[in-house]
Structure formats: C-alpha cells, structure tokens
Design a protein around this motif. Structure first.
Motif, mmCIF file in Angstrom:
data_model
loop_
_atom_site.group_PDB
_atom_site.id
_atom_site.type_symbol
_atom_site.label_atom_id
_atom_site.label_comp_id
_atom_site.label_asym_id
_atom_site.label_seq_id
_atom_site.Cartn_x
_atom_site.Cartn_y
_atom_site.Cartn_z
ATOM 1 N N THR A 240 0.836 -1.196 0.000
ATOM 2 C CA THR A 240 0.000 0.000 0.000
ATOM 3 C C THR A 240 0.874 1.251 0.000
ATOM 4 N N HIS A 241 0.471 2.209 -0.780
ATOM 5 C CA HIS A 241 1.149 3.506 -0.879
ATOM 6 C C HIS A 241 2.473 3.450 -1.649
ATOM 7 N N PHE A 242 2.759 2.317 -2.331
ATOM 8 C CA PHE A 242 3.917 2.342 -3.224
ATOM 9 C C PHE A 242 3.643 3.395 -4.304
ATOM 10 N N PRO A 243 4.612 4.262 -4.571
ATOM 11 C CA PRO A 243 4.315 5.436 -5.409
ATOM 12 C C PRO A 243 4.050 5.113 -6.880
ATOM 13 N N ASN A 244 3.230 5.961 -7.485
ATOM 14 C CA ASN A 244 3.006 5.985 -8.942
ATOM 15 C C ASN A 244 2.442 4.699 -9.511
ATOM 16 N N CYS A 245 1.606 4.008 -8.742
ATOM 17 C CA CYS A 245 0.957 2.815 -9.284
ATOM 18 C C CYS A 245 -0.096 3.228 -10.318
ATOM 19 N N LEU A 246 -0.354 2.334 -11.268
ATOM 20 C CA LEU A 246 -1.327 2.592 -12.316
ATOM 21 C C LEU A 246 -2.638 1.888 -11.993
ATOM 22 N N ASP A 247 -3.705 2.335 -12.636
ATOM 23 C CA ASP A 247 -4.982 1.668 -12.440
ATOM 24 C C ASP A 247 -5.074 0.447 -13.362
ATOM 25 N N LYS A 248 -6.203 -0.242 -13.345
ATOM 26 C CA LYS A 248 -6.328 -1.488 -14.113
ATOM 27 C C LYS A 248 -6.325 -1.257 -15.617
ATOM 28 N N TRP A 249 -6.506 -0.004 -16.043
ATOM 29 C CA TRP A 249 -6.459 0.319 -17.464
ATOM 30 C C TRP A 249 -5.073 0.806 -17.896
ATOM 31 N N GLY A 250 -4.121 0.851 -16.962
ATOM 32 C CA GLY A 250 -2.772 1.268 -17.306
ATOM 33 C C GLY A 250 -2.564 2.764 -17.315
ATOM 34 N N TYR A 251 -3.405 3.499 -16.583
ATOM 35 C CA TYR A 251 -3.252 4.948 -16.482
ATOM 36 C C TYR A 251 -2.956 5.330 -15.037
ATOM 37 N N ALA A 252 -2.386 6.522 -14.850
ATOM 38 C CA ALA A 252 -1.971 6.948 -13.521
ATOM 39 C C ALA A 252 -3.166 7.046 -12.573
ATOM 40 N N LYS A 253 -2.980 6.520 -11.364
ATOM 41 C CA LYS A 253 -3.994 6.690 -10.341
ATOM 42 C C LYS A 253 -3.985 8.142 -9.858
ATOM 43 N N ASN A 254 -5.084 8.537 -9.244
ATOM 44 C CA ASN A 254 -5.181 9.882 -8.703
ATOM 45 C C ASN A 254 -4.440 9.932 -7.376
ATOM 46 N N GLU A 255 -3.182 10.396 -7.417
ATOM 47 C CA GLU A 255 -2.346 10.428 -6.223
ATOM 48 C C GLU A 255 -2.882 11.419 -5.194
ATOM 49 N N VAL A 256 -3.541 12.478 -5.663
ATOM 50 C CA VAL A 256 -4.098 13.459 -4.736
ATOM 51 C C VAL A 256 -5.181 12.804 -3.886
ATOM 52 N N GLU A 257 -6.070 12.055 -4.516
ATOM 53 C CA GLU A 257 -7.130 11.368 -3.771
ATOM 54 C C GLU A 257 -6.543 10.338 -2.811
ATOM 55 N N ALA A 258 -5.489 9.647 -3.236
ATOM 56 C CA ALA A 258 -4.856 8.654 -2.368
ATOM 57 C C ALA A 258 -4.277 9.319 -1.122
ATOM 58 N N LEU A 259 -3.613 10.477 -1.294
ATOM 59 C CA LEU A 259 -3.065 11.184 -0.137
ATOM 60 C C LEU A 259 -4.174 11.716 0.755
ATOM 61 N N ASP A 260 -5.275 12.183 0.161
ATOM 62 C CA ASP A 260 -6.406 12.648 0.963
ATOM 63 C C ASP A 260 -6.934 11.536 1.862
ATOM 64 N N THR A 261 -6.972 10.316 1.329
ATOM 65 C CA THR A 261 -7.441 9.176 2.118
ATOM 66 C C THR A 261 -6.504 8.900 3.286
ATOM 67 N N VAL A 262 -5.194 8.930 3.016
ATOM 68 C CA VAL A 262 -4.205 8.697 4.076
ATOM 69 C C VAL A 262 -4.317 9.778 5.158
ATOM 70 N N ILE A 263 -4.481 11.019 4.726
ATOM 71 C CA ILE A 263 -4.592 12.129 5.675
ATOM 72 C C ILE A 263 -5.826 11.972 6.552
ATOM 73 N N THR A 264 -6.957 11.602 5.962
ATOM 74 C CA THR A 264 -8.191 11.425 6.720
ATOM 75 C C THR A 264 -8.040 10.336 7.777
ATOM 76 N N VAL A 265 -7.426 9.218 7.388
ATOM 77 C CA VAL A 265 -7.208 8.117 8.334
ATOM 78 C C VAL A 265 -6.302 8.565 9.474
ATOM 79 N N LEU A 266 -5.230 9.281 9.142
ATOM 80 C CA LEU A 266 -4.285 9.722 10.167
ATOM 81 C C LEU A 266 -4.924 10.739 11.107
ATOM 82 N N GLU A 267 -5.744 11.631 10.583
ATOM 83 C CA GLU A 267 -6.437 12.608 11.434
ATOM 84 C C GLU A 267 -7.356 11.902 12.432
#
Length: 342
Positions: A240-267
């Motif tokens: 989890t959180h390994f950087p720059n992973c792609l989605d199942k279609w081979g395009y960049a995942k939304n890293e901003v949304e991923a960080l928002d999720t991590v921040i919410t959990v940590l808060e």
C-alpha cells in the motif's frame, strides 16, 4: 567538476523529482509517450499512400515508405520510454524502500562536491541514483525490473511477462522472435542508429537497415505491452502507498485522492490519541476544521494554475498534502511520547 557546475544528476532531479514537472517521472508518462508515438504512425497512412502513388507515377522502382528514414527513429523514442520506465521505477523503489539500496548503488555518490550539491539542492540519494541510472541494453532494463519485482516480493518473472508479449504476428525483420529477442533487437537497433553510420545506414536503399511504418508501430505496441504487463503486477502486488501505481487500465492513479485518504485516516487516529491522552483535544478539534477549510481553499486556488498546454496544478496539490502528512506524522510521534492522563 568545477565548483559552479551543477552535476547532471542534480539538474535532472531538480527538473523531474523536485520541480513543477515532478509528476512526469513515472511509468504513466512512459506509457503515454509510447501511445502517442503509436498514434502518430497510425495517422500517417494516408500520407504514405499519397507518397507511394507519386513515386509510382514517376519511376515505380521502390515504395517510398521503405526509404523514409524517419520511421527508424521511432526506435529512439521506444527505448527512451523503456529507459524512463526503468529509471523511474528504480527511483520509486529506493524512495519507498531505502533498504533496497545496495553498496554498489552508492558508488556514484563517492564525491564530496556531489554530496554537497545534494544537500544544497535538497536532493535525496534515491532521486539522484534513480535519475542517473543508465539503461542502454535489454539486459539492463530487465535486470532493473527484476530487482523491483524481487524487492516487492512479486511472484511473477519479468522475463516471462516480456516473452509472453511476443504473440503479435511477426513483421519484417522480427519473424520468429521471442519477446526477449525482440527487446534486444530494439535496443541494438537504437544503439547503432544513434552511435554508428555504417553501410546499413548510408548505403544503397536495398542494403539499408531501416524500419517501415508497420514495424515501427509493432515495436511501439510491443513496448506498450511489456510495460503494461509489468505494471499490472506492480499494481496487484506492491505494498500500500507504493508510489506511482497505475490503475487497471494502465493509467496513472489519482495520487491526490490517495493522499487525501491517508490524511483522513491519520487525522482520525490522532483524534483518538488526543482523547486517550486527555490533553489538547479542545485545541485539536478547533484546528482540524480550519486546516481542512484551508486545504479546500488551496485546492480551488490550484485549479487556477491549470492551462490547456500544461497541467501544473497536481504537483502543487501533492506538495500541499505531503506537507500536511509530514505535520500529522510529527504530531502523532509527539503524542506517542506522552503518557496517558487520567
């Protein structure tokens, strides 16, 4: 190295690991570039047909598409994308898992001036080592990706993934080649093209070793398939959180949304800790909505940075969230040191 000369590795890190273009040094960029090259070739069919008709009307000896050397240089683009893929993934690995850095990796850093520049420019060893990596052969590309797989405990074999990507019909010069052989052929062709001017380059057209549009397109598609197969395994098996992973279609995942999720959990974790420590909770609950409102306002501001020529808002949004994440981790570490208060 002169005192005022910035090392090329530092310059590269400043452009692609630290600067506004930091979102480009990743596997998604390599794939997007390859897809663009393939798209270019697919759209020149009409022009080739016009050129062939013109030649037939004049002498009819050769189809012009066999004499257009520009298609050969697509091999340079293909290898550049494969190199970009390997270098960026090695940087990701070193950044995520510093224990993967070996003693031999650190040899290029045995330079006092370079070390001083690393500190001066705030460049990490991971960013510098990955960016400076030379990927000049198929063996080097495969060994880097094998290293990434082994470090991340990915069960599939890189060589198998490349070989199974050789099932597309063989084209001129590639009949019967397996995936590894085809990969080697691409690197060798590119290396000769950019470093040598032999008879296969400047001799009579009947002796020239050039790519036609069909084979150039096949090489683009082959490289796309290799990267997609490798990236599918990284997405499926990387932690989890390994950087720059792609989605199942081979395009960049939304890293901003991923960080928002991590921040919410940590808060939420910190809120529980404050309540357990029975101190500072009032101030934390006051600061939390203010911080969230500020991030949302900054988000809207970042949207104003978008232009139709270059999407430069995402790196700024990422920087904002990384700063928030660093702060939250510091708060959590400080709370860990406090005894519970009854």
């Amino acid at each position: 190295m002169a005192n005022d000369e910035v090392h090329h590795g530092i310059e590269f890190a400043n452009r692609y690991s630290l600067g506004i273009a930091q979102g480009n040094f990743n596997a998604a960029t390599a794939l997007n570039r390859l897809r663009g090259l393939a798209n270019d070739i697919e759209h020149v069919d009409a022009a080739i047909e016009i050129a062939k008709k013109y030649e037939e009307e004049n002498d009819g000896d050769w189809h012009l598409f066999r004499e257009i050397e520009a298609f050969s240089f697509y091999a340079v683009g293909v290898v550049t994308c494969l190199e970009w893929h390997a270098r960026s993934r090695l940087t990701d690995l070193f950044s995520f898992m510093p224990s993967a850095i070996g003693q031999d990796d650190l040899k290029p850093l045995a330079n006092a001036r370079l070390m001083a520049q690393m500190v001066e420019h705030n460049v990490s060893a991971a960013q510098l080592l990955g960016g400076m990596t030379n990927v000049a052969s198929a063996d080097r590309y495969l060994s880097i990706m094998k290293r990434v797989f082994e470090s991340l405990s990915i069960p599939k074999k890189v060589h198998d993934l490349v070989n199974q990507n050789s099932e597309a019909p063989g084209l001129f010069g590639d009949e019967g080649r397996g995936g590894i052989e085809r990969l080697q052929r691409i690197f060798e062709f590119r290396n000769a093209l950019v470093h040598e001017i032999g008879i296969e380059i400047r001799g009579p057209y009947v002796m020239r070793n050039t790519l036609g549009p069909n084979q150039a397109l096949e090489w683009c598609r082959f490289a796309i398939g290799c990267i997609e197969e490798i990236e599918a395994q990284i997405t499926a098996h990387a932690p989890t959180h390994f950087p720059n992973c792609l989605d199942k279609w081979g395009y960049a995942k939304n890293e901003v949304e991923a960080l928002d999720t991590v921040i919410t959990v940590l808060e939420k974790e910190i809120s529980v800790m404050f309540e357990k420590k029975n101190r500072g909770m009032k101030h934390w609950l006051k600061a939390l909505p203010i911080s969230r409102t500020a991030i949302e306002a900054e988000n809207e501001m970042c949207g104003e940075l978008y232009t139709r020529f270059f999407e430069n808002a995402t790196p700024v949004r990422m920087s904002l969230r990384r700063a928030r994440l660093a702060y939250l981790n510091s708060v959590k570490d400080a709370l860990d040191l406090l005894p519970d208060k009854g």
